[in-house]
Design an enzyme around this catalytic site. Structure first.
Site, PDB file in Angstrom:
ATOM      1  N   ASP A   1       0.693   4.340   1.490  1.00  0.00           N
ATOM      2  CA  ASP A   1       0.747   4.706   2.684  1.00  0.00           C
ATOM      3  C   ASP A   1       2.055   4.167   3.319  1.00  0.00           C
ATOM      4  OD1 ASP A   1      -1.089   2.761   3.088  1.00  0.00           O
ATOM      5  OD2 ASP A   1      -1.295   3.939   5.194  1.00  0.00           O
ATOM      6  N   HIS A   2       2.520   2.867   2.880  1.00  0.00           N
ATOM      7  CA  HIS A   2       3.805   2.439   3.532  1.00  0.00           C
ATOM      8  C   HIS A   2       4.847   2.386   2.610  1.00  0.00           C
ATOM      9  CE1 HIS A   2       1.090   0.235   6.756  1.00  0.00           C
ATOM     10  NE2 HIS A   2       0.058   0.845   5.860  1.00  0.00           N
TER      11      HIS A   2
ATOM     12  N   ASP B   1      -0.234  -3.297   8.791  1.00  0.00           N
ATOM     13  CA  ASP B   1      -1.595  -3.024   9.061  1.00  0.00           C
ATOM     14  C   ASP B   1      -2.206  -4.508   9.285  1.00  0.00           C
ATOM     15  OD1 ASP B   1      -1.443  -0.442   8.240  1.00  0.00           O
ATOM     16  OD2 ASP B   1      -2.344  -0.694   6.536  1.00  0.00           O
TER      17      ASP B   1
ATOM     18  N   HIS C   1      -5.091  -8.568   5.015  1.00  0.00           N
ATOM     19  CA  HIS C   1      -5.238  -7.437   4.913  1.00  0.00           C
ATOM     20  C   HIS C   1      -4.829  -7.007   3.187  1.00  0.00           C
ATOM     21  CE1 HIS C   1      -5.014  -2.799   4.869  1.00  0.00           C
ATOM     22  NE2 HIS C   1      -3.596  -2.847   4.585  1.00  0.00           N
TER      23      HIS C   1
ATOM     24  N   HIS D   1       0.731  -1.256  -0.052  1.00  0.00           N
ATOM     25  CA  HIS D   1      -0.025  -0.007   0.113  1.00  0.00           C
ATOM     26  C   HIS D   1       0.736   1.460   0.272  1.00  0.00           C
ATOM     27  CE1 HIS D   1      -3.911  -2.030   1.549  1.00  0.00           C
ATOM     28  NE2 HIS D   1      -3.721  -2.108   0.228  1.00  0.00           N
TER      29      HIS D   1
HETATM   30 FE    FE Z   1      -1.676   1.340   6.231  1.00  0.00          FE
HETATM   31 ZN    ZN Z   2      -2.187  -1.113   4.258  1.00  0.00          ZN
END
Ligand code: FE
Ligand code: ZN
Length: 263
Positions: free
Chosen positions: A65-66, A137, A120, A63
């Site tokens: 945001d990572h 996450d 996830h 993802h």
């Molecule tokens: Fe995240």
């Molecule tokens: Zn994530």
């Protein structure tokens, strides 16, 4: 096996990013590693303020945001090792790792075991070593990651894998979702004493704008409904929510996860 505790000169600091991400920075006042740098700017400014040299990056899943900060960090630090899931789908990874691999970071005297924890996302991995778990996450305080790619069954097994680590394991999650998670957890288990006192502690921390993380596994086993599908209290409210009998712990977990999505 890795050592049970961190080397005495190593500390772990949360670098806040976006609205609720923490980029964990593991350092010894000279060299540093960051986990899941979704944004390079806050990392570079923290390193700069502290006079730290970035030695490696760990990535738990794909993802944005990572991973969003990877390219900028790689440009800023030539030959930076960037260690993450296999599959060649994350641009910038220099070393892919899988279940059972050991990540050695001799510059900080650290080594982490890689655990595959799909749910996830399907590529999700966690890093465990020195009594510390970087779980991205997958596990949050009082919650767990949304099922974007995996099945409830996969996530249930991934969380069980994490549950088998020592109770003393310190849990470094990526998001400050704790307060909202606690609100939901209380809907699942209104009479859970540990959860009620944890809710008070979280409210206090957040009112001062302080992180509620890291947590530890023992605490999570007591308060996190996603680790408590085997408890009658969780099963009872989950069955009331779906107006159906739930045959096993996986079904209870799946119902609680669905309930949270709609909460
Ligand atoms: Fe995240
Ligand atoms: Zn994530």
């Amino acid at each position: 096996m890795t050592a049970e505790t961190l080397p005495s000169d190593v500390t772990i600091h949360p670098i806040p990013a976006f609205t609720d991400n923490y980029i964990w920075c593991i350092h010894n006042n000279t060299n540093a590693i960051v986990v899941d740098p979704g944004d390079a700017e806050p990392v570079l400014s923290y390193l700069n303020t502290k006079g730290l040299t970035l030695s490696a990056v760990l990535i738990t899943h794909h993802h944005q945001d990572h991973t969003g900060g990877i390219s900028k960090l790689a440009t800023a630090v030539p030959d930076l090792p960037i260690i993450g899931p296999r599959g060649n789908h994350i641009r910038g990874i220099t070393k892919s790792v899988a279940q059972g691999d050991t990540v050695s970071l001799p510059i900080l005297n650290l080594s982490f075991q890689v655990m595959e924890v799909p749910g996830h996302t399907l590529d999700h991995i966690a890093f465990f070593g020195h009594g510390a778990l970087f779980c991205g996450d997958t596990l949050f305080s009082a919650g767990c990651g949304r099922l974007f790619e995996g099945s409830p069954e996969q996530m249930y097994h991934s969380l069980n894998k994490l549950k088998r680590l020592p109770d003393s394991t310190i849990v470094y999650c990526t998001h400050e979702y704790t307060q909202a998670n606690v609100k939901f957890a209380l809907a699942v288990e209104p009479d859970n004493k540990a959860l009620n006192s944890y809710a008070d502690w979280v409210a206090e921390k957040r009112s001062q704008n302080l992180p509620t993380l890291p947590s530890n596994l023992k605490e999570q086993k007591n308060i996190n409904p996603f680790l408590r599908a085997h408890e009658l209290s969780v099963k009872t409210t989950a069955e009331a929510y779906c107006e159906n009998k739930l045959v096993d712990d996986v079904a209870v977990f799946a119902a609680v996860r669905r309930w949270k999505d709609e909460f």
